[in-house]
Motif scaffolding. Structure first.
Motif, short mmCIF file in Angstrom:
data_model
loop_
_atom_site.label_atom_id
_atom_site.label_comp_id
_atom_site.label_asym_id
_atom_site.label_seq_id
_atom_site.Cartn_x
_atom_site.Cartn_y
_atom_site.Cartn_z
N THR A 1 2.62 2.44 13.23
CA THR A 1 2.10 1.55 12.19
C THR A 1 2.03 2.33 10.88
O THR A 1 2.10 3.56 10.88
N CYS A 2 1.83 1.62 9.80
CA CYS A 2 1.75 2.27 8.49
C CYS A 2 0.58 3.26 8.41
O CYS A 2 0.68 4.27 7.73
N THR A 3 -0.50 2.97 9.09
CA THR A 3 -1.66 3.88 9.01
C THR A 3 -1.36 5.24 9.63
O THR A 3 -2.07 6.21 9.34
N ASP A 4 -0.31 5.35 10.44
CA ASP A 4 0.09 6.66 10.95
C ASP A 4 0.45 7.61 9.80
O ASP A 4 0.38 8.83 9.95
N LEU A 5 0.81 7.04 8.66
CA LEU A 5 1.19 7.85 7.50
C LEU A 5 0.02 8.60 6.89
O LEU A 5 0.21 9.44 6.00
N ASN B 1 5.22 4.07 0.46
CA ASN B 1 4.74 2.68 0.41
C ASN B 1 5.15 1.90 1.64
O ASN B 1 6.02 2.29 2.40
N GLY B 2 4.46 0.79 1.81
CA GLY B 2 4.61 -0.04 2.99
C GLY B 2 6.01 -0.55 3.24
O GLY B 2 6.33 -0.93 4.36
N TYR B 3 6.86 -0.55 2.23
CA TYR B 3 8.24 -0.98 2.42
C TYR B 3 8.89 -0.23 3.58
O TYR B 3 9.65 -0.79 4.36
N TRP B 4 8.58 1.05 3.71
CA TRP B 4 9.21 1.91 4.71
C TRP B 4 8.68 1.70 6.13
O TRP B 4 9.33 2.10 7.09
N CYS B 5 7.52 1.10 6.25
CA CYS B 5 6.91 0.98 7.58
C CYS B 5 6.55 -0.46 7.95
O CYS B 5 5.85 -0.69 8.93
N ARG B 6 7.00 -1.41 7.18
CA ARG B 6 6.75 -2.82 7.50
C ARG B 6 8.08 -3.50 7.83
O ARG B 6 9.12 -3.16 7.27
N PRO B 7 8.04 -4.47 8.72
CA PRO B 7 9.28 -5.20 9.03
C PRO B 7 9.84 -5.88 7.78
O PRO B 7 9.09 -6.36 6.93
N ASN B 8 11.16 -5.88 7.67
CA ASN B 8 11.83 -6.60 6.58
C ASN B 8 13.17 -7.09 7.10
O ASN B 8 13.53 -6.86 8.26
N LYS B 9 13.91 -7.76 6.26
CA LYS B 9 15.15 -8.36 6.74
C LYS B 9 16.20 -7.32 7.16
O LYS B 9 17.07 -7.61 7.95
N TYR B 10 16.09 -6.10 6.63
CA TYR B 10 17.05 -5.06 6.98
C TYR B 10 16.61 -4.25 8.22
O TYR B 10 17.43 -3.77 8.98
N GLY C 1 0.83 -1.20 0.00
CA GLY C 1 0.00 0.00 0.00
C GLY C 1 0.86 1.25 0.00
O GLY C 1 2.02 1.22 0.38
N SER C 2 0.25 2.34 -0.44
CA SER C 2 0.93 3.64 -0.41
C SER C 2 0.04 4.61 0.35
O SER C 2 -1.18 4.63 0.16
N TYR C 3 0.65 5.44 1.19
CA TYR C 3 -0.09 6.23 2.16
C TYR C 3 0.16 7.72 2.04
O TYR C 3 1.30 8.16 1.92
N GLY C 4 -0.90 8.50 2.10
CA GLY C 4 -0.84 9.94 2.30
C GLY C 4 -0.34 10.77 1.14
O GLY C 4 -0.29 10.33 0.00
N TYR C 5 -0.01 12.02 1.49
CA TYR C 5 0.45 13.00 0.51
C TYR C 5 1.52 12.46 -0.43
O TYR C 5 1.44 12.61 -1.63
N TYR C 6 2.55 11.86 0.13
CA TYR C 6 3.71 11.46 -0.64
C TYR C 6 3.63 10.01 -1.10
O TYR C 6 4.58 9.50 -1.68
N GLN C 7 2.50 9.35 -0.83
CA GLN C 7 2.29 7.96 -1.20
C GLN C 7 3.49 7.10 -0.80
O GLN C 7 4.10 6.39 -1.59
N LEU D 1 10.74 3.34 9.20
CA LEU D 1 10.15 4.51 9.83
C LEU D 1 9.94 4.31 11.33
O LEU D 1 10.06 5.25 12.11
N GLN D 2 9.64 3.06 11.73
CA GLN D 2 9.51 2.77 13.16
C GLN D 2 10.86 2.93 13.85
O GLN D 2 10.95 3.47 14.94
N ALA D 3 11.91 2.43 13.20
CA ALA D 3 13.26 2.54 13.78
C ALA D 3 13.68 4.00 13.92
O ALA D 3 14.43 4.34 14.84
N LYS D 4 13.19 4.85 13.05
CA LYS D 4 13.49 6.29 13.12
C LYS D 4 12.58 7.01 14.11
O LYS D 4 12.75 8.21 14.35
#
Length: 164
Positions: free
Chosen positions: A133-137, A110-119, A102-108, A125-128
């Motif tokens: 959660t993604c819906t905060d976007l 995407n979930g890559y930035w706010c979902r857990p991944n191997k990195y 999914g893509s969220y808000g003004y800048y769309q 965004l949570q680490a920062k």
């Protein structure tokens, strides 16, 4: 001879600065805030003349948020382009068809930035500390601050724009 050149240079500079001030005054925004006149009488009713202020458009509001968040003034043209292209300046825009979650808000963003991944096991965004959660976007301020953090990290790559 040098004295004459200095006098001519000074006269030309003063003349041009006057033109610059006149040009700025002529091109001043017509919507400058004006204090409305107030009329007071001894009668029991206080008469006040009011003016109507136009609300900001969605894009004006989004750009104001971008400046407040710290986007450089030199980048505002590109920010405006992204805001319009990605969401038509709609803070609650959501694209459920984005394959990155999914893509969220003004800048769309995407979930890559706010979902857990191997990195980023809890999400970038949570680490920062920008979202929980993604819906905060979908919050305009959170989305704008997150986009700025992504831009500082990755430039315009996430929005498929060339980096300068």
């Amino acid at each position: 001879m040098n004295f004459l050149i200095a006098k001519i240079f000074t006269a030309v500079t003063i003349s041009l600065s006057g033109l610059a001030f006149a040009y700025d005054a002529y091109n001043a925004p017509s919507a400058m805030p004006v204090t409305p006149p107030v009329t007071v009488s001894l009668a029991p009713v206080l008469a006040v003349t009011t003016t109507t202020v136009k609300p900001l458009t969605d894009c004006q509001y989004a750009l104001r948020l971008a400046r407040q968040a710290g986007w450089p003034l030199t980048e505002m043209g590109t920010v405006a382009r992204i805001l319009w292209r990605e969401s038509k300046c709609q803070a609650k825009a959501f694209n459920k068809f984005d394959t990155q979650g999914g893509s969220y808000g003004y800048y769309q963003i995407n979930g890559y930035w706010c979902r857990p991944n191997k990195y980023w096991p809890i999400g970038w965004l949570q680490a920062k500390g920008l979202v929980t959660t993604c819906t905060d976007l979908l919050d305009p301020v959170v989305n704008t601050n997150s986009a700025l953090a992504i831009w500082h990290n990755s430039g315009y790559g996430p929005w498929a724009l060339p980096n300068p």
